[in-house]
Write a protein that holds these residues in place. Structure first.
Motif, PDB file in Angstrom:
ATOM      1  N   ILE A 230       2.789  14.482  -9.152  1.00 31.16           N
ATOM      2  CA  ILE A 230       3.817  15.529  -9.232  1.00 31.16           C
ATOM      3  C   ILE A 230       4.320  15.671 -10.647  1.00 31.16           C
ATOM      4  O   ILE A 230       4.471  16.797 -11.170  1.00 31.16           O
ATOM      5  N   MET A 231       4.556  14.561 -11.314  1.00 30.52           N
ATOM      6  CA  MET A 231       5.035  14.614 -12.703  1.00 30.52           C
ATOM      7  C   MET A 231       3.993  15.245 -13.614  1.00 30.52           C
ATOM      8  O   MET A 231       4.307  15.992 -14.539  1.00 30.52           O
ATOM      9  N   LEU A 232       2.718  14.945 -13.341  1.00 28.88           N
ATOM     10  CA  LEU A 232       1.641  15.518 -14.164  1.00 28.88           C
ATOM     11  C   LEU A 232       1.573  17.026 -13.980  1.00 28.88           C
ATOM     12  O   LEU A 232       1.433  17.791 -14.939  1.00 28.88           O
ATOM     13  N   ILE A 233       1.709  17.490 -12.714  1.00 23.97           N
ATOM     14  CA  ILE A 233       1.685  18.933 -12.439  1.00 23.97           C
ATOM     15  C   ILE A 233       2.850  19.622 -13.122  1.00 23.97           C
ATOM     16  O   ILE A 233       2.698  20.682 -13.757  1.00 23.97           O
TER      17      ILE A 233
ATOM     18  N   ALA B   3       0.830  -1.204   0.000  1.00 20.71           N
ATOM     19  CA  ALA B   3       0.000   0.000   0.000  1.00 20.71           C
ATOM     20  C   ALA B   3       0.864   1.254   0.000  1.00 20.71           C
ATOM     21  O   ALA B   3       0.590   2.235  -0.705  1.00 20.71           O
ATOM     22  N   ALA B   4       1.919   1.226   0.812  1.00 20.04           N
ATOM     23  CA  ALA B   4       2.808   2.389   0.880  1.00 20.04           C
ATOM     24  C   ALA B   4       3.486   2.628  -0.456  1.00 20.04           C
ATOM     25  O   ALA B   4       3.604   3.767  -0.929  1.00 20.04           O
TER      26      ALA B   4
ATOM     27  N   VAL C  27       1.501   6.858  -6.790  1.00 23.63           N
ATOM     28  CA  VAL C  27       0.424   7.813  -7.133  1.00 23.63           C
ATOM     29  C   VAL C  27       0.914   9.239  -6.923  1.00 23.63           C
ATOM     30  O   VAL C  27       0.678  10.134  -7.745  1.00 23.63           O
ATOM     31  N   VAL C  28       1.591   9.502  -5.796  1.00 20.95           N
ATOM     32  CA  VAL C  28       2.125  10.853  -5.525  1.00 20.95           C
ATOM     33  C   VAL C  28       3.108  11.279  -6.608  1.00 20.95           C
ATOM     34  O   VAL C  28       3.071  12.407  -7.103  1.00 20.95           O
ATOM     35  N   ILE C  29       3.995  10.339  -6.982  1.00 23.68           N
ATOM     36  CA  ILE C  29       4.974  10.652  -8.042  1.00 23.68           C
ATOM     37  C   ILE C  29       4.278  10.991  -9.338  1.00 23.68           C
ATOM     38  O   ILE C  29       4.635  11.944 -10.047  1.00 23.68           O
TER      39      ILE C  29
END
Length: 342
Positions: free
Chosen positions: A333-336, A321-322, A328-330
């Motif tokens: 961030i890459m999308l932003i 899960a971690a 997902v966070v990465i």
């Protein structure tokens, strides 16, 4: 005859002035076509010629030889013979020497018996099994009787000599003796058993003047020490170690990811001045690199806890899960950053 078994336990048990009684181990019970042959030999030589034979069938374990001369020494051996014929014989036993008693005297021996009760009839225990550290008592008795002219019997006291042969040894050695026992009293050999007694053999020689008989030979077997079964389940230990390593690896991966995606450090300088600093929780203190201190500490603590836990399933699920959350966070961030660039 190569297919004929050697006969063991051959001994003389009783003798009077004109006869000797023999006994031996039952080695032909499952061997058809064989008989026991007891032979009287000319001398004690290994290749001594047999003067005469007496045959016993394969169900017998004793035989009485009559017609001997009083106070006379004789030599005997036993072998398996083919179909009752002495023209074909198996391996011959060791030669035993027996001297008949003077007129009017008889002698019998019994034993050795293991841990026999005092005053009981001493049987022959050819094999005993005991544990190392236990105590074993071997008993033997000889009855020497003088027949009087009025047919009365007088008990005489024989002497006793105990012999032992350890596993791998070739000769019996004297280990005990009794010579002052009253008539009808058993001789005892006390043994504190050790592991070295495994496979040891004992017998007693009972004698009166120059006449003597050997008891049977008792083989001692030491039982294997009983220990509680120890089961080492290596799989859970290895699996726990793998999960611990996986958890530690996840921690290292998360730390590396959070540091490299939170923005440049002061020492690195800004690589993209237009890239805004990642928003942080104003209520929580920032770390030197701008990453969320609470997130990093929480992730580190969780990974450490997982590394030390014994619950493998919980460790696997939480680690997965971690890792998934981090991906997902990465991705976000890459999308932003990609949208900002374009």
């Amino acid at each position: 005859m190569p297919d004929a078994p050697a006969v063991t336990g051959f001994t003389a048990n009783a003798v009077d002035s004109t006869s000797v009684t023999f006994s031996w181990d039952d080695v032909l019970a499952n061997k058809s076509g064989f008989s026991y042959g007891v032979g009287m030999l000319q001398s004690n030589a290994a290749d001594a010629v047999v003067n005469s034979w007496k045959i016993a069938d394969n169900t017998q374990t004793s035989l009485k030889w009559d017609g001997l001369q009083p106070n006379t020494e004789y030599r005997f051996a036993i072998a398996a013979v083919k179909n009752g014929s002495t023209t074909e014989t198996g391996i011959r036993s060791a030669i035993i020497t027996v001297k008949t008693m003077p007129d009017g005297m008889t002698m019998t021996v019994s034993g050795p018996a293991a841990d026999a009760a005092e005053g009981s009839d001493l049987g022959y225990d050819f094999s005993v099994e005991r544990t190392a550290g236990s105590h074993l008592t071997l008993s033997a008795i000889g009855h020497v009787k003088q027949l009087g002219a009025d047919d009365s019997e007088t008990g005489l006291a024989p002497t006793y000599m105990w012999y032992r042969k350890g596993r791998g040894e070739t000769e019996f050695k004297l280990v005990g003796a009794d010579g002052n026992l009253a008539a009808g009293t058993a001789s005892k050999l006390e043994i504190d058993l050790t592991a070295d007694d495994d496979g040891a053999q004992y017998y007693c020689h009972v004698g009166y003047n120059d006449v003597g008989l050997d008891t049977g030979t008792t083989l001692v077997n030491i039982e294997a020490e009983e220990t509680a079964p120890t089961t080492v389940n290596a799989t859970p230990i290895r699996t726990r170690r793998l999960f611990s390593q996986a958890s530690a690896g996840a921690k290292k991966f998360l730390d590396h990811t959070l540091v490299n995606t939170a923005g440049p450090t002061d020492s690195e300088g800004s690589k993209d001045s237009e890239t805004p600093e990642t928003p942080t929780n104003p209520d929580k203190p920032k770390s030197d690199n701008g990453a969320k201190t609470d997130t990093k500490v929480k992730t580190t603590t969780t990974a450490k806890d997982l590394a030390n836990t014994g619950d493998q399933t919980f460790a696997l699920v939480t680690t997965a899960a971690a890792a998934g959350a981090t991906l997902v966070v990465i991705a976000l961030i890459m999308l932003i950053k990609r949208r900002k660039t374009h």
